[in-house]
Enzyme design. Structure first.
Site, PDB file in Angstrom:
ATOM      1  N   GLY A  68     -32.783 -22.386 -11.936  1.00  0.00           N
ATOM      2  CA  GLY A  68     -31.454 -22.624 -12.374  1.00  0.00           C
ATOM      3  C   GLY A  68     -31.248 -21.062 -13.153  1.00  0.00           C
ATOM      4  N   ARG A 117     -21.730 -26.986 -12.823  1.00  0.00           N
ATOM      5  CA  ARG A 117     -21.370 -27.216 -11.608  1.00  0.00           C
ATOM      6  C   ARG A 117     -21.598 -25.912 -10.706  1.00  0.00           C
ATOM      7  NH1 ARG A 117     -16.739 -28.947 -14.436  1.00  0.00           N
ATOM      8  NH2 ARG A 117     -15.160 -27.406 -14.598  1.00  0.00           N
ATOM      9  N   GLY A 119     -23.040 -24.883  -8.193  1.00  0.00           N
ATOM     10  CA  GLY A 119     -22.745 -24.684  -6.689  1.00  0.00           C
ATOM     11  C   GLY A 119     -23.782 -23.890  -6.022  1.00  0.00           C
ATOM     12  N   PHE A 120     -25.072 -23.789  -6.412  1.00  0.00           N
ATOM     13  CA  PHE A 120     -26.095 -22.816  -5.692  1.00  0.00           C
ATOM     14  C   PHE A 120     -25.343 -21.518  -5.752  1.00  0.00           C
ATOM     15  CE2 PHE A 120     -28.372 -26.654  -3.187  1.00  0.00           C
ATOM     16  CZ  PHE A 120     -28.883 -26.988  -4.430  1.00  0.00           C
ATOM     17  N   SER A 180     -29.212 -31.550  -6.342  1.00  0.00           N
ATOM     18  CA  SER A 180     -27.989 -31.248  -6.970  1.00  0.00           C
ATOM     19  C   SER A 180     -26.827 -31.915  -6.585  1.00  0.00           C
ATOM     20  CB  SER A 180     -27.870 -29.649  -6.699  1.00  0.00           C
ATOM     21  OG  SER A 180     -26.510 -29.142  -7.422  1.00  0.00           O
ATOM     22  N   ASN A 182     -23.836 -30.826  -7.144  1.00  0.00           N
ATOM     23  CA  ASN A 182     -22.933 -29.857  -6.949  1.00  0.00           C
ATOM     24  C   ASN A 182     -22.573 -29.331  -5.553  1.00  0.00           C
ATOM     25  OD1 ASN A 182     -22.223 -29.998  -9.898  1.00  0.00           O
ATOM     26  ND2 ASN A 182     -24.120 -28.724 -10.146  1.00  0.00           N
ATOM     27  N   THR A 241     -36.978 -34.608 -13.017  1.00  0.00           N
ATOM     28  CA  THR A 241     -35.860 -34.817 -12.012  1.00  0.00           C
ATOM     29  C   THR A 241     -34.817 -33.587 -12.337  1.00  0.00           C
ATOM     30  OG1 THR A 241     -34.606 -36.188 -13.754  1.00  0.00           O
ATOM     31  CG2 THR A 241     -36.024 -37.451 -12.416  1.00  0.00           C
ATOM     32  N   TYR A 315     -35.364 -25.594 -19.088  1.00  0.00           N
ATOM     33  CA  TYR A 315     -34.161 -24.748 -18.815  1.00  0.00           C
ATOM     34  C   TYR A 315     -33.404 -24.909 -20.008  1.00  0.00           C
ATOM     35  CZ  TYR A 315     -30.038 -22.611 -17.033  1.00  0.00           C
ATOM     36  OH  TYR A 315     -28.847 -22.144 -16.814  1.00  0.00           O
TER      37      TYR A 315
END
EC number: 1.3.5.2
Length: 354
Positions: A68, A117, A119-120, A180, A182, A241, A315
């Site tokens: 991420g 959010r 969203g990749f 995910s 998102n 997770t 992160y």
């Protein structure tokens, strides 16, 4: 103390904009080999008690950068110099995609948390493959692969396989992200009936260790089923997770106005630790468990190790802890290993629940 002052100033600007600034700065200060080497001498985990070999890969320290932060592998040279024992880049998808509209990243300072959010958003697995081919890293680099948003669920297997094929020879390990919140419908792929063909196909496509990343919001029975499936298919491990969609107990005012997304950091710590312990009791040493979610201090990290985690990731802790965060975690783990009479990291893994 200095970082707290700097963090207060940085938090005045939008979160995603600051991420871009800070990431550019980290890449700049680690671009030149002499400066990178000097930083590594100060920050990198060099204590041999921290080193371990997990699923055939040597890790100089157990704490890695979670997926991420470096979605496209632009900071490959930075992470070892900044004290991490490895890094997981991504999430990347088979096709490039812009992600969700901004604003899509928010700080929850009273909770030491982030809400995202994203969203990749990424440049695609092909672009990451090119960057991994050209780039150099002193530490293992794993890749996290997800489903392209426009790919229908019935074509998810082929989508994941495309990414795995492109990245197989370039990654130290591959993490299949089905957790995910998102990407619409993505978490439905955690159901064993949908997950089995994805994991089996990715494992057949790659020669590298394959892991699956799961959500903290799964029921205990779903966690057990995924653990059993991972053992059955011969996966290397589970990353536990991802972010949570729960808003229970949040302290930061106005969270409801921020909209949907996954929350990382302190609010997910308790459930992430619970999932870890459940997984370890279920699978023991049959799978490698990577614990991520709410790790802020060396005490948090130590709890995860003795609860069954061979490796750790962070992160949000890095965002709130600053550039010395990884070093402080590793130094604390080394001290606790010696204080408890362990001679290797692997001896401590799961020692509190065995």
């Amino acid at each position: 103390m200095m970082y707290r002052v700097l963090r207060r100033a940085l938090f005045l600007a939008p979160a995603e904009r600051v991420h871009v600034w800070v990431f550019a700065l980290l890449r700049a200060v680690t671009w030149a080999a002499p400066l990178r080497a000097a930083l590594a001498r100060l920050l990198a985990p060099r204590d041999p008690i921290l080193a371990s070999t997990v699923f055939g890969v040597h890790f100089p320290g157990p704490l890695g950068l979670a997926a991420g932060f470096d979605k496209n592998g632009r900071g490959l040279a930075a992470w070892g110099a900044l004290g991490f024992g490895y890094a997981e880049v991504g999430t990347v998808t088979a096709q490039p995609q812009p992600g969700n509209p901004a604003p899509r990243l928010f700080r929850l300072p009273d909770d030491h948390a982030l809400l995202n959010r994203m969203g990749f958003n990424n440049e695609g697995a092909g672009a990451l493959a090119q960057r991994l081919t050209r780039g150099k890293s002193d530490i293992p680099i794993g890749v996290n692969i997800g489903k392209t948003k426009v790919t229908p669920a019935e074509e998810a297997v082929a989508d994941y396989v495309t990414s795995a094929r492109l990245l197989n020879s370039l990654a130290s390990f591959v993490v299949v992200n089905v957790s995910s919140p998102n990407t619409p419908g993505l978490r439905d792929l955690q159901a064993v009936a949908a997950l089995r063909p994805i994991l089996a196909a990715v494992k057949a496509e790659t020669t590298k260790p394959v892991l699956v990343k799961i959500a903290p919001d799964l029921s205990d029975s779903d966690i057990d089923e995924i653990a059993d499936l991972a053992v059955e298919l011969g996966l290397a491990g589970i990353v536990a997770t991802n972010t949570t969609v729960s808003r229970d107990g949040l302290l930061t005012p106005g969270v409801a106005d921020l909209g949907p997304g996954g929350i990382s950091g302190r609010p997910v710590a308790r459930r992430s630790a619970e999932v870890l312990r459940r997984l370890y009791r279920r699978v023991g040493d049959k799978l490698v468990l990577i614990s991520v979610g709410g790790i802020e201090t060396a005490d948090d990290a130590w709890e995860r190790i003795v609860s069954g985690a061979s490796l750790l990731q962070g992160y949000t802790g890095f965002i709130y802890g600053g550039g010395l965060w990884a070093k402080h975690i590793h130094d604390g783990i080394a001290g606790r290993l010696r204080a408890c009479g362990f001679t290797t990291l692997s001896e401590a893994v799961g020692s509190a629940v065995r």
